[in-house]
Design an enzyme around this catalytic site. Structure first.
Site, PDB file in Angstrom:
ATOM      1  N   ARG A 164       1.737  -2.729  13.042  1.00 26.30           N
ATOM      2  CA  ARG A 164       2.505  -1.663  13.688  1.00 26.30           C
ATOM      3  C   ARG A 164       1.825  -0.312  13.429  1.00 26.30           C
ATOM      4  O   ARG A 164       1.615   0.082  12.285  1.00 26.30           O
ATOM      5  CB  ARG A 164       3.922  -1.675  13.129  1.00 26.30           C
ATOM      6  N   SER A 174       0.854  -1.186   0.000  1.00 25.11           N
ATOM      7  CA  SER A 174       0.000   0.000   0.000  1.00 25.11           C
ATOM      8  C   SER A 174       0.887   1.232   0.000  1.00 25.11           C
ATOM      9  O   SER A 174       1.987   1.215   0.563  1.00 25.11           O
ATOM     10  CB  SER A 174      -0.933   0.011   1.211  1.00 25.11           C
ATOM     11  N   HIS A 201     -20.047  11.022   5.568  1.00 28.54           N
ATOM     12  CA  HIS A 201     -20.551  12.009   6.517  1.00 28.54           C
ATOM     13  C   HIS A 201     -20.624  13.402   5.901  1.00 28.54           C
ATOM     14  O   HIS A 201     -21.253  14.298   6.466  1.00 28.54           O
ATOM     15  CB  HIS A 201     -19.679  12.022   7.782  1.00 28.54           C
ATOM     16  N   HIS A 254      -3.005   7.357  -4.106  1.00 30.03           N
ATOM     17  CA  HIS A 254      -3.054   6.194  -3.220  1.00 30.03           C
ATOM     18  C   HIS A 254      -3.128   4.939  -4.087  1.00 30.03           C
ATOM     19  O   HIS A 254      -3.781   4.934  -5.141  1.00 30.03           O
ATOM     20  CB  HIS A 254      -4.284   6.269  -2.311  1.00 30.03           C
TER      21      HIS A 254
END
Length: 307
Positions: A263, A95, A178, A109
């Site tokens: 982590r 990622s 939202h 991304h």
């Protein structure tokens, strides 16, 4: 008897992909290099977080490889598939996130991953997932068209309808519900993907992973030297707040990592180094900042846009 897919070639591909992306970013940046860490997992897995900060091009970039396993699927992975609860799992992924310095260079991304879930006496359940999406601060039609056409071309061998399906999936997933606001201009997204069997599904995942750099780097090269001032920088920092909101509120990968015991420093390396929020702020009508919302944060068929 069902053959259990071999994780090794997927792991090898993803580690190589991480190396290639990091090397490309370092060459493009020309100033900063990635901090390279490596941590052995408790059950034979490995985590290789790589983070670049303070560059000429990239204010922060994280390119993370992870190979994890556990005795029970995390809840975030079984909400939509409750039949997998209680199975032991293995997951391997890359990622990445980029937070450029120049507000005219979009944030990007990408994630590609493979899961396999086991239960004694039952066939393994496996799938691929991932995708990439683009979050510009200032929109340019040619950039967004290039991004989407590159994705469409890469996925053409997988089937005539695959890009369109993954684009729609991306448009529906990367939304701040939202705020009823898209995160950016989309791209492709897929999950629970096992169409055509393991080899074909793996090829589709590879197509996504290997097309990210050809989709992103020409945009970077086009916008890297664009002059900007305090106004553009201020807008960039405000818009980054939306990115943080999505990652912490809606992103399934973040929640999965937290539940799987990943982590924390690696998980949160995707956050921008600087960000601002303002109460009830809206761009002034007729400005380039308002155009982002009016033209670009609206799902459309960018790959078919006429030149």
């Amino acid at each position: 008897m069902t053959t259990t897919p071999d994780v090794a070639p997927v792991r090898d591909f993803l580690m190589s992909l991480q190396d290639e992306i990091c090397a490309t970013f370092e060459r493009a940046d020309g100033k900063a290099t990635f901090q390279r860490d490596e941590f052995a997992g408790e059950r034979g897995g490995i985590s290789r977080p790589r983070v670049l900060e303070g560059g000429a091009l990239l204010e922060r970039a994280g390119v993370m490889f992870s190979h994890t396993s556990g005795p029970e699927m995390p809840k975030a992975a079984t909400v939509r598939r409750p039949e997998l609860a209680g199975r032991r799992f293995e997951a391997v992924s890359v990622s990445l996130i980029t937070h450029p310095v120049n507000p005219y260079v979009p944030t990007s991304h990408m994630n590609v991953r493979f899961f396999i879930a086991h239960r004694e006496g039952e066939d393994p359940v496996w799938w691929f997932g991932g995708g990439y999406d683009l979050t510009p601060f200032y929109g340019f039609d040619e950039d967004v068209v290039h991004w989407h056409r590159t994705a469409r071309e890469a996925l053409a061998p997988a089937g005539d309808d695959v890009y369109a399906r993954m684009k729609t999936w991306c448009d529906e997933y990367f939304v701040l519900k939202h705020r009823n606001e898209p995160r950016g201009v989309g791209g492709v997204f897929f999950d629970d993907w096992n169409e055509g069997g393991f080899e074909q599904a793996f090829a589709t995942m590879r197509a996504v992973g290997t097309s990210y750099l050809p989709a992103y780097m020409p945009i970077v090269e086009q916008r890297y030297d664009t002059p900007y001032g305090e106004r553009e920088r201020d807008f960039q920092l405000w818009r980054r707040g939306r990115y943080v909101e999505f990652n912490l509120v809606w992103d399934r990968g973040t929640l999965f990592g937290l539940q799987a015991g990943a982590r924390t420093e690696s998980l949160l390396a995707s956050m921008p180094p600087l960000v601002t929020w303002r109460y009830n702020h809206h761009p002034e009508p007729g400005t380039p900042e308002a155009e982002l919302f009016e033209r670009y944060l609206v799902p459309r068929n960018w790959a078919d846009l006429r030149d």
